[in-house]
Design an enzyme around this catalytic site. Structure first.
Site: not given
Ligand code: SAH
Length: 301
Positions: A60, A71, A286, A67, A74, A47
């Site tokens: 962005c 976290c 995100c 990832c 997220c 994205e």
């Protein structure tokens, strides 16, 4: 190109590609924020977000599929880590955005899916291309790299002379609290991150932003604000308080203590702003769109 040898043509076919990603969906929010979902040539999704401010357009960009750092708050890490993006895939996000919007993007923030400093070499090459006068001619001062705080890479970045702006997702003033919400906290301590940020500022003379996501009942009480204030009191860092954007299958809630938290920092003489939340109605945080797409498609990453 038939004026080059067959062998060269086949070599070029093997090495180069024209489009490494294609626009799959574009969502436009009430505040004109645009969220792009890109499909990569291997079927993965990433994205990018385009934010329209009064005097500038900011893009962005993502640096990974998924990832590693997962976290807890997220969406990007929810499906795990798939792979790093190539230099081309990083740069091409902006190419598509500019072609579609026909407007000049002035600012770039590496705050999309992934951890930019964990894809260090490709990030640096991508920045070199994005800032080149023959491509997008983005000012180096207009680029911000956001990181969970990979200290050795922060110092490496400081040594490049790229002088981009640095933002660090601290989100907690102590290691104990940070470990509860960010797995990376066991490896990178708060003190080592602050130390790396001080060195980054000294060496680059660039602004360092401490990002602090406010999550209800987790890291938003007065004691947390006082601890953060004491930690960075004389550093000259700028604090960006981020309103939490709630995501599915996660119990974390948006804090209602943003103003109180901000006032404590301000009373300590710290420059602090509340991030102007954009794209809430189009799953702006995100990795949200990608996760939705993975679910819709079943097995496809
Ligand atoms: N890995 C990098 C860059 C990607 S995230 C980093 O951690 O800095 C960019 C910022 O958005 C980070 O500060 C991240 O903590 C924050 N973020 C992640 N999920 C969010 C959510 N649901 N709502 C608001 N901010 C979020």
């Amino acid at each position: 190109m038939t004026n080059i040898s067959k062998m060269d043509r086949s070599k070029l076919r093997d090495i180069f590609t024209f489009n490494s990603l294609n626009i799959d969906e574009v969502h436009v929010g009430k505040d004109k924020t645009e969220k792009y979902l890109f499909k990569l040539s291997d079927g993965n999704y990433i994205e990018s977000v385009v934010m329209n401010y009064e005097n500038r357009i900011s893009a962005c960009l993502s640096t990974q599929v998924g990832c590693k750092f997962a976290c807890r708050f997220c969406a990007s890490g929810k499906g795990g880590f798939v792979r790093h993006l190539t230099v081309g895939e990083i740069v091409e996000q902006l190419y598509h955005i500019v072609c579609r919007s026909k407007r000049k993007v002035k600012n770039i923030v590496f705050m999309g899916i992934g951890e930019p400093l964990d894809n260090y070499d490709n990030l640096i090459d991508a920045i070199d291309i994005l800032t080149h006068f023959k491509t997008f001619n983005i000012g180096k001062r207009k680029i911000t790299v956001s990181t969970i705080g990979i200290t050795d890479k922060i110092l490496k970045l400081a040594a490049t002379q790229l002088n981009v702006k640095l933002a660090v997702s601290l989100h907690a003033p102590t290691d104990a609290l940070r470990r509860k919400i960010m797995s990376a906290a066991s490896k990178y301590t708060v003190d080592s991150i602050i130390d790396a940020c001080i060195k980054y500022r000294e060496r680059t003379k660039k602004r360092v932003t401490i990002e602090y996501l406010l999550i209800d009942g987790v890291n938003d009480n007065d004691a947390n604000a006082y601890k953060l204030a004491k930690l960075i009191k004389h550093s000259g860092f700028y604090v960006n308080l981020i309103p939490y954007n709630e995501i599915p299958n996660c119990s974390f809630k948006t804090s209602v203590r943003t103003i109180a938290f901000k006032n404590i920092l301000r009373d300590y003489g710290i420059t602090v702003e509340i991030r102007n939340s954009k794209g809430d109605d189009i799953e702006g945080a995100c990795g949200q769109l990608r996760i939705g797409k993975i679910k819709d498609n079943g097995s496809k990453k």
